[in-house]
Scaffold this active site. Structure first.
Site, PDB file in Angstrom:
ATOM      1  N   LYS A 299       4.186   0.864   0.741  1.00 19.13           N
ATOM      2  CA  LYS A 299       3.393   0.804  -0.399  1.00 19.13           C
ATOM      3  C   LYS A 299       3.199  -0.925  -0.925  1.00 19.13           C
ATOM      4  O   LYS A 299       2.365  -1.361  -1.012  1.00 19.13           O
ATOM      5  CB  LYS A 299       3.391   1.920  -1.419  1.00 19.13           C
ATOM      6  CG  LYS A 299       3.117   3.198  -0.803  1.00 19.13           C
ATOM      7  CD  LYS A 299       3.130   4.299  -2.238  1.00 19.13           C
ATOM      8  CE  LYS A 299       4.381   4.385  -2.478  1.00 19.13           C
ATOM      9  NZ  LYS A 299       5.248   5.286  -1.663  1.00 19.13           N
ATOM     10  N   THR A 300       4.247  -1.096  -1.514  1.00 13.78           N
ATOM     11  CA  THR A 300       4.423  -2.307  -2.083  1.00 13.78           C
ATOM     12  C   THR A 300       4.016  -3.751  -1.176  1.00 13.78           C
ATOM     13  O   THR A 300       3.257  -4.371  -1.437  1.00 13.78           O
ATOM     14  CB  THR A 300       5.820  -2.438  -2.588  1.00 13.78           C
ATOM     15  OG1 THR A 300       6.005  -1.707  -3.612  1.00 13.78           O
ATOM     16  CG2 THR A 300       5.869  -3.863  -3.306  1.00 13.78           C
TER      17      THR A 300
ATOM     18  N   GLU B 120      -0.963   0.448  -5.662  1.00  9.77           N
ATOM     19  CA  GLU B 120      -0.259   1.430  -5.050  1.00  9.77           C
ATOM     20  C   GLU B 120      -0.662   2.713  -5.708  1.00  9.77           C
ATOM     21  O   GLU B 120      -0.721   3.122  -6.700  1.00  9.77           O
ATOM     22  CB  GLU B 120       1.350   1.236  -5.450  1.00  9.77           C
ATOM     23  CG  GLU B 120       1.666  -0.127  -4.792  1.00  9.77           C
ATOM     24  CD  GLU B 120       3.272  -0.256  -5.098  1.00  9.77           C
ATOM     25  OE1 GLU B 120       4.135   0.960  -4.826  1.00  9.77           O
ATOM     26  OE2 GLU B 120       3.870  -1.464  -5.100  1.00  9.77           O
TER      27      GLU B 120
END
Length: 458
Positions: free
Chosen positions: A122-123, A166
């Site tokens: 996600k990051t 996110e």
């Protein structure tokens, strides 16, 4: 649920303001002229930054921190009803929102909110998309779970209708969001202290997909098992990407240069769109890049701009982050704390210049260590030498009878050269004595294992 009127700034208090996401949301509100106060256990770079921006900070959580009665209290999933500030807010009948509920309400303020979800990546993917949006002068507001060099932090407040964030599945927090574009990178077993099993997790991702309006778009990794089930019965637009040319976006001819950076031939509907060069390593980052490319093209960003944005992204804080060298040994730090992430990072490290690889791993939570015990041992076998630190408890107490010593024995059974030391000082002494010039040392985990490499470099 309490609804914030963002046109009328008020006083919001954050319990646990020093977290990467909470601090980012607090910063956005400060820039929108809200009065912000908050508490955390310790001072940090993030809390110091918030104080510089005008926030009122308290160190240590106590009921008296709410004496200047705020209009709203925001709390994280780690805060329980017996927390003194939470209890004081209930007693004073102050309206309360979870971090995810606040973030969801913020998304309502934007024309194009993009929510990037998945068990892993996600990051990195949010960061890749952010770099592309910035390269395209789209002036996005960004909330990311890592420090991005280009924005000097984890938050950026833009003036456009574009918002990138996110979306975390833990405690179903992403079900409070209002996305127009949703990305699902992967779906695997994790957070089994909250979810029952993989089916329970898949159900949550289906509910997340169902949040999209009929004119919204789901971008999903076609390599997810039975991926069509995730959006079954929904009327949103769907774009797929993955390892096969049958998907809308895919990659072929993956190559690594002498620095370990990866490049690939981009295929769209099985037609070549030319080569894409990344400034990061690993096949998993090819997949992340495909998701970012699909998001950017959906919003009309030209391919040349996408390429420049991706090339300028050299990673985020704690994602295969170069920390320095000592005695000719390269030190890298990585946040990987799930077997799939560990295997991906260690396989990516094979393409990075090295003689031998040393991995110092700190397991994160007893629940996760017990649930994936054998998978951890297998994933960690992709290093030449493994050093295990004690389990980082995070939000848990040890009631499961599992330890890093047990994991060391299991890894050794697979033929991995494995060592276990209970203290960071012992690990540091061992590494200084045994790592040789030309070796690659990776500190790995979601806890405070990063300190080991940083201490040695000092």
């Amino acid at each position: 649920m309490y609804q914030i009127d963002f046109k009328k700034p008020m006083h919001i208090h954050f319990i646990g303001i020093g977290g990467i996401s909470m601090s980012g949301l607090a910063s956005i509100l400060l820039k929108q002229h809200f009065k912000v106060s908050g508490s955390d256990a310790h001072e940090s770079e993030l809390t110091k930054q918030l104080e510089a921006e005008g926030a009122i900070l308290y160190y240590g959580q106590r009921a008296s921190n709410l004496d200047d009665t705020p209009d709203l209290v925001v709390y994280t999933a780690a805060i329980h009803p017996d927390n003194p500030e939470y209890a004081a807010a209930v007693a004073k009948q102050i309206p309360m929102l979870s971090r995810a509920e606040l973030l969801g309400q913020m998304m309502h303020n934007f024309k194009t909110p993009v929510a990037i979800s998945g068990t892993h990546g996600k990051t990195t993917t949010t960061s890749m998309a952010s770099y592309i949006f910035l390269e395209a002068d789209m002036d996005p507001t960004i909330s990311v779970g890592g420090i991005l060099k280009t924005i000097g932090g984890n938050i950026r407040v833009g003036k456009s209708g574009n918002f990138i964030t996110e979306a975390c599945e833990y405690t179903n927090s992403f079900l409070h969001f209002y996305p127009k574009i949703s990305v699902i990178l992967n779906i695997e077993e994790d957070h089994l202290d909250f979810f029952k099993d993989l089916e329970d997790i898949r159900h949550s991702f289906h509910q997340f997909s169902a949040l999209l309006p009929s004119d919204g778009t789901l971008i999903i990794n076609g390599d997810i098992k039975d991926y069509q089930e995730i959006y079954e019965g929904l009327d949103c637009n769907v774009i797929t990407y993955g390892s096969s040319a049958e998907f809308d976006y895919s990659a072929t001819e993956i190559q690594y240069d002498e620095k370990g950076f990866v490049s690939f031939e981009l295929l769209k509907h099985n037609t070549s769109c030319g080569r894409v060069q990344l400034s990061v390593t690993g096949d998993h980052n090819v997949s992340n890049a495909l998701a970012a490319i699909a998001t950017a093209e959906l919003l009309g960003i030209p391919m040349d701009t996408i390429r420049k944005g991706l090339l300028s992204f050299s990673g985020t804080d704690r994602r295969f982050e170069y920390k320095g060298t000592f005695n000719g040994v390269t030190v890298v730090d990585d946040y990987a704390h799930h077997p799939t992430e560990i295997a991906a990072t260690l396989k990516a490290a094979q393409h990075y210049p090295h003689n031998e690889i040393w991995c110092v791993f700190q397991p994160h939570t007893y629940t996760r260590t017990k649930a994936f015990f054998h998978e951890f041992a297998e994933a960690l076998s992709h290093t030449d030498h493994l050093v295990l630190a004690d389990i980082y408890a995070a939000r848990e107490t040890d009631t499961l009878g599992i330890s890093s010593s047990d994991l060391a024995k299991e890894a050794a059974k697979l033929g991995t050269d494995t060592h276990y030391y209970p203290s960071f000082a012992e690990i540091e002494a061992f590494l200084k004595e045994n790592c040789k010039s030309g070796d690659l040392l990776i500190t790995m985990g979601a806890g405070d294992v990063v300190k080991i490499g940083e201490d040695i470099l000092k």
